[in-house]
Design an enzyme around this catalytic site. Structure first.
Site: not given
Ligand code: NAD
Length: 466
Positions: A309, A366, A372
């Protein structure tokens, strides 16, 4: 970061005022974050179309057997009533027709036998009169077969179901209701119950407009309560946000959780671990020494669940991005997960699972997130590659691609962008860390093995994304 519009929607005066002004307020979503129960669908009225009138008899038996077993209170609108009668009697929950003005919690349409354009009209004739009556936070599920390998017309008909569901999910979102496609390959019919138990319950709150493709990699069964009893789990980046919520949900279902985080988050990590009677493991995933300390920790010798995570953002357009912003992000978001997969993942015990956090940015890209998005798409590549290899050892592997989730990470997004990110979702709000945690817990459980190899979006039907 609080969502003011959502807060307003829980005030009845504000709600009526907003209505009179024509300002849409986001719906309050039904959520279940309590322990798993034997009958996850208890008290839920579910209208089902199978067999003739729905186009197929293929999945009727599986539906007829699983819905009453899970506690569902079924009304058969069309199809195999006899199969539902027999299975329903066995569980003392025979099907009964919907009363006039009764509002169902879910509509389940088996479209797996639809093989031509004309038969697609059954979707309209069955669902059009019913969707308006669906309860708030209701569910629509359409069952299908994988189109690949089918003859021309059948492939087109089955693939069109996905477009139908994604659009219907957008129409239903303003009431908090969701719609999903459940694609069932031949030979995977016995896994339907495990998936329905989750998708028809208020645990799938922030999953909307998705295609859930059941896989044949591993057998899967619904395990009612405490499905993770006796399992040992590691959650990276579990001091806060999605990681902390996941650690709590896994512990609630019986897992002994090791709460990992960066040494700088020690106090928060200890707080979460104390609450769960779990252990703490501090290691910086951005540096080699931290990685080695984590991988060599003797408590990880025997592990059942690995939740990858921990993650960071370093947003900037490519032209302005520094080498440090690129490098650090890649080390934490992709190099570290790969190292943990190659070491801890390789020794997960049979029956275990690895669940990795990707992002819808990794699917759709994005602005300002080349680093990322590359790292999160890399996670998808890793999961897809690992799923088959791990299956031979009885270990499930899957990825979750969250949309906008209300955490410290998303609170750093500029206000206007954050507002847009919330409102473009079908459900016109951000998700909560708990919404993602419930999906992780499902995927880590024996039920979630039905989805091994999947990348599931938990994004409320965000406009951004494939
Ligand atoms: P968060 O920033 O609230 O929590 C991330 C955790 O990872 C923190 O506890 C942090 O200390 C830890 N961490 C960061 N760098 C670390 C390092 N070098 N070593 C060890 N631990 C480190 O983030 P979140 O929103 O809870 O996100 C969790 C995951 O979900 C991330 O992988 C993120 O990319 C992904 N995600 C989040 C969203 C969202 O909207 N919040 C959307 C898509 C994907």
């Amino acid at each position: 970061m609080s969502d003011r519009l959502l807060a307003l929607s829980s005030n009845s005066t504000a709600r009526s005022l907003a209505k009179s002004l024509g300002v849409p307020l986001p719906p309050r979503l039904e959520r279940d974050t309590g322990p798993w129960r034997d009958l996850p669908l208890a008290g839920r009225r579910i209208v089902v179309w199978t067999g003739e009138g729905a186009g197929s008899t293929a999945l009727s038996a599986a539906l007829a057997e699983s819905l009453p077993r899970l506690g569902g209170d079924v009304a058969v609108a069309a199809g195999e009533v006899a199969a539902f009668e027999a299975a329903g009697q066995a569980w003392a929950r025979p099907p009964r027709p919907l009363a006039e003005n009764e509002r169902p919690a879910a509509l389940v349409f088996d479209a797996s036998g639809i093989t031509d354009v004309a038969a697609l009209q059954q979707l309209w004739s069955a669902l059009s009169p019913q969707v308006r009556g669906l309860l708030a936070s209701g569910r629509v599920l359409v069952l299908s077969r994988p189109p690949r390998g089918l003859p021309l017309r059948a492939a087109a008909a089955q693939r069109s179901l996905e477009g139908f569901v994604r659009s219907l999910a957008k129409e239903l979102g303003r009431t908090g209701a969701t719609a999903q496609l459940v694609e069932v390959p031949h030979g995977a019919e016995d896994r339907i119950g495990a998936v329905l138990a989750f998708l028809l319950s208020p645990r799938s709150t922030y999953v909307s407009g998705q295609a859930w493709r059941i896989s044949t990699l591993l057998p899967a069964a619904f395990t009612p309560s405490r499905p993770l009893d006796g399992r040992r789990a590691l959650v990276t980046g579990a001091a806060r946000g999605i990681g902390a919520a996941t650690a709590r949900a896994l512990a609630r279902e019986g897992a002994r959780v090791i709460v990992h985080d960066h040494p700088g988050a020690e106090a928060e990590a200890r707080e979460v671990a104390a609450e769960l009677h779990g252990d703490v493991l501090l290691a910086d995933l951005g540096d080699e020494e931290g990685l080695q300390r984590l991988v060599g920790d003797p408590r990880l010798e025997a592990l059942d669940v690995l939740v990858q995570n921990a993650g960071i953002t370093r947003d900037r357009t490519l032209a302005r991005m520094s080498a440090e912003e690129w490098d650090l992000l890649m080390r934490v978001n992709l190099e570290a997960p790969l190292r943990l997969a190659e070491t801890l993942g390789e020794r997960l015990r049979s029956g275990g699972a690895m669940v990795c956090l990707s992002s819808i940015g990794g699917i759709a890209g994005n602005m300002g997130q080349t680093n990322y998005a590359a790292s999160k798409a890399g996670i998808i590549g890793m999961v897809e590659s690992a799923a088959e290899g791990y299956a031979s050892r009885g270990v499930a592997v899957s990825a979750i691609a969250p949309g906008f989730i209300e955490t410290r990470m998303s609170a750093a997004i500029p206000f206007a962008t954050r507002e847009v990110a919330r409102r473009i979702a079908n459900l016109s709000q951000g998700g909560l860390p708990e919404d993602v945690a419930e999906v992780v817990t499902f995927l880590a459980s024996p039920s979630g093995r039905a989805l091994s190899g999947s990348v599931l979006r938990v994004c409320g039907g965000n406009l951004i994304g494939a």
